[in-house]
Design a protein around this motif. Structure first.
Motif, PDB file in Angstrom:
ATOM      1  N   UNK A  54      -2.903  26.693   0.591  1.00 21.90           N
ATOM      2  CA  UNK A  54      -3.402  27.929   0.472  1.00 21.90           C
ATOM      3  C   UNK A  54      -3.315  28.486  -0.910  1.00 21.90           C
ATOM      4  N   UNK A  55      -4.349  29.089  -1.312  1.00 22.05           N
ATOM      5  CA  UNK A  55      -4.545  29.612  -2.621  1.00 22.05           C
ATOM      6  C   UNK A  55      -5.036  30.997  -2.516  1.00 22.05           C
ATOM      7  N   UNK A  56      -4.490  31.953  -3.088  1.00 17.72           N
ATOM      8  CA  UNK A  56      -4.621  33.231  -2.792  1.00 17.72           C
ATOM      9  C   UNK A  56      -4.321  33.702  -1.407  1.00 17.72           C
ATOM     10  N   UNK A  57      -5.267  34.417  -0.853  1.00 18.52           N
ATOM     11  CA  UNK A  57      -5.347  34.543   0.522  1.00 18.52           C
ATOM     12  C   UNK A  57      -5.972  33.506   1.388  1.00 18.52           C
ATOM     13  N   UNK A  58      -6.468  32.520   0.800  1.00 21.81           N
ATOM     14  CA  UNK A  58      -7.264  31.751   1.679  1.00 21.81           C
ATOM     15  C   UNK A  58      -6.696  30.318   1.733  1.00 21.81           C
ATOM     16  N   UNK A  59      -6.656  29.787   3.032  1.00 18.99           N
ATOM     17  CA  UNK A  59      -6.136  28.452   3.387  1.00 18.99           C
ATOM     18  C   UNK A  59      -7.230  27.418   3.049  1.00 18.99           C
ATOM     19  N   UNK A  60      -7.136  26.698   2.396  1.00 17.59           N
ATOM     20  CA  UNK A  60      -8.340  25.429   2.283  1.00 17.59           C
ATOM     21  C   UNK A  60      -7.677  24.171   2.827  1.00 17.59           C
ATOM     22  N   UNK A  61      -8.660  23.670   3.737  1.00 19.33           N
ATOM     23  CA  UNK A  61      -8.128  22.308   4.332  1.00 19.33           C
ATOM     24  C   UNK A  61      -9.303  21.522   4.781  1.00 19.33           C
ATOM     25  N   UNK A  62      -8.687  20.302   5.181  1.00 18.65           N
ATOM     26  CA  UNK A  62      -9.489  19.329   5.848  1.00 18.65           C
ATOM     27  C   UNK A  62      -9.216  19.087   7.116  1.00 18.65           C
ATOM     28  N   UNK A  63     -10.001  18.836   8.316  1.00 20.59           N
ATOM     29  CA  UNK A  63      -9.530  18.509   9.657  1.00 20.59           C
ATOM     30  C   UNK A  63      -9.870  17.095   9.901  1.00 20.59           C
ATOM     31  N   UNK A  64      -9.436  16.663  11.265  1.00 23.58           N
ATOM     32  CA  UNK A  64      -9.520  15.124  11.532  1.00 23.58           C
ATOM     33  C   UNK A  64     -11.047  14.820  11.840  1.00 23.58           C
TER      34      UNK A  64
END
Length: 433
Positions: A54-64
């Motif tokens: 999470x950076x700022x108000x946004x969650x950044x991620x990679x899914x399977x």
């Protein structure tokens, strides 16, 4: 070694696929933030989360599952007519609408009232939804132009690569001469391998398309000016009529169609030649046009796909290919017995084609695709302008959530089609070698 190269090709395609998806979602994310819309999530892939931060108000991620991606924007749909957003109906169709509306507000926080997607002007919503597919178009164009101008394509030249001894109709499935076949006009005229044709019947030629057109339009005696060992010579040939493969208005071969035309009888040498910027743009335009035609023709290709997947039907070269099929082709590309630069160019063109398909597919005016949201915003803008023109009350935001039952039907059709392509890609794949 073959297995290793195949795995490498598939892995490289997977990386290219993830980058293309991430770049697509970056278009949505950047424009949404530009217009002040809150975006709680930016995800590449679906299913269980493999990594996120999470950076700022946004969650950044990679899914399977690398089969797509998404950003979650607050307030994608306006509240219901009574101003409520929670699900409150037992009707299946109404439940779909209200479930979608509820999901659009499930992460609502104090202060988000002015940061909702639906509150933005229609033109801003169009930009946000168009930005994703547009990023794929940018990638496709950049990759294609890079390959076209930096590497090039196989291009027929006016240099002679071979001279057959006899004339065989191109519609016949044979290469050996038979008794009764007329002698080749090119051989009779003295044309040899390595000769470069620079003029035909007094008209200068510098490319195969121009030379081919002149030959097809000529029967009888004609002068052929060549360069041989650095010197120019003029040969006289007696062209005959032969059944040759047809060409369209752009000079491209039409498979399976033949016409009667003038015939000289030699094989043109093929070289990898970089294209100029105008020629590259023109060829990219043709690629885009073919992509549109392929999208339109998809429903008509379902029967052939079904026969290829579950029957003994042939998998045609222009058959739709999914992610699995594209990955297999990528593995084949890595095993081609050609120079490394050819392999790199082929792989990059495959990636360019994939991004172009993502752009065209997402622009279809159907929910849940980006084009469906764009169509909803344009419709809202149009009806508000009509209301102002006739001095009627503002109709307010167009409730795209009401189209969710249709979106579920469309999504179901897409899923079925995707599964059909997947089966065909596994049991009867498209092959390039």
């Amino acid at each position: 070694m073959t297995l290793l190269l195949t795995v490498l090709g598939i892995a490289l395609f997977a990386v290219g696929l993830l980058f293309s998806i991430a770049f697509h979602e970056l278009g949505h994310l950047s424009t949404a933030k530009l217009f002040g819309i809150r975006v709680p999530q930016y995800m590449v892939g679906f299913g269980p989360t493999l990594w996120s931060r999470t950076k700022g108000e946004t969650e950044y991620g990679v899914k399977a599952i690398p089969m797509g991606g998404y950003i979650r924007m607050i307030g994608m749909f306006p509240p219901g007519a009574d101003g409520r957003v929670e699900a409150r109906s037992t009707s299946p169709w109404r439940g779909m609408i209200e479930d979608a509306r509820t999901a659009a507000y499930e992460e609502l926080q104090p202060g988000d009232e002015k940061r909702l997607f639906y509150t933005r002007k229609p033109w801003k919503r169009v930009i946000v939804m168009f930005a994703g597919p547009f990023m794929n178009l940018i990638l496709a164009v950049a990759i294609f132009l890079g390959v076209a101008m930096g590497f090039g394509f196989a291009t027929q030249t006016t240099e002679v690569a071979g001279v057959p001894q006899c004339v065989i109709a191109q519609s016949e499935d044979r290469t050996k001469c038979a008794p009764g076949d007329p002698a080749s006009p090119a051989e009779a005229a003295g044309l040899k391998v390595g000769d470069k044709i620079v003029a035909f019947d007094g008209k200068p030629v510098n490319d195969w398309a121009g030379l081919s057109g002149l030959i097809r339009d000529t029967t009888g005696s004609a002068e052929v000016t060549i360069e041989r060992d650095g010197e120019r010579q003029t040969l006289r040939a007696d062209l005959i009529t032969n059944k040759v493969v047809a060409k369209d208005s752009d000079g491209e071969v039409v498979p399976g169609k033949f016409v009667e035309a003038g015939y000289l009888g030699f094989a043109a040498r093929t070289e990898i030649m970089p294209l100029s910027f105008p020629d590259s743009v023109d060829r990219m335009g043709g690629m885009l046009e073919n992509g549109v035609e392929s999208i339109i023709a998809l429903p008509a290709k379902v029967p052939d796909l079904w026969n290829a997947a579950f029957g003994d039907g042939e998998r045609k070269d222009d058959s739709p290919v999914g992610v699995v099929g594209a990955a297999r082709i990528s593995g084949e590309v890595m095993n081609l017995d050609v120079p490394t630069q050819n392999i790199v160019a082929s792989f990059m063109l495959l990636l360019a084609g994939f991004n172009l398909s993502l752009f065209l597919f997402n622009m279809l005016p159907l929910l849940p695709l980006d084009g469906g949201h764009i169509a909803g915003a344009l419709w809202e803008s149009a009806r508000r302008k009509v209301a102002r023109l006739f001095k009627r009350p503002d109709p307010g935001p167009f409730d795209v959530a009401k189209l969710m039952p249709v979106a579920y039907v469309v999504a179901g059709i897409f899923i079925c089609f995707t599964l059909l392509v997947l089966v065909a890609d596994i049991v009867n794949p498209v092959k390039i070698s």
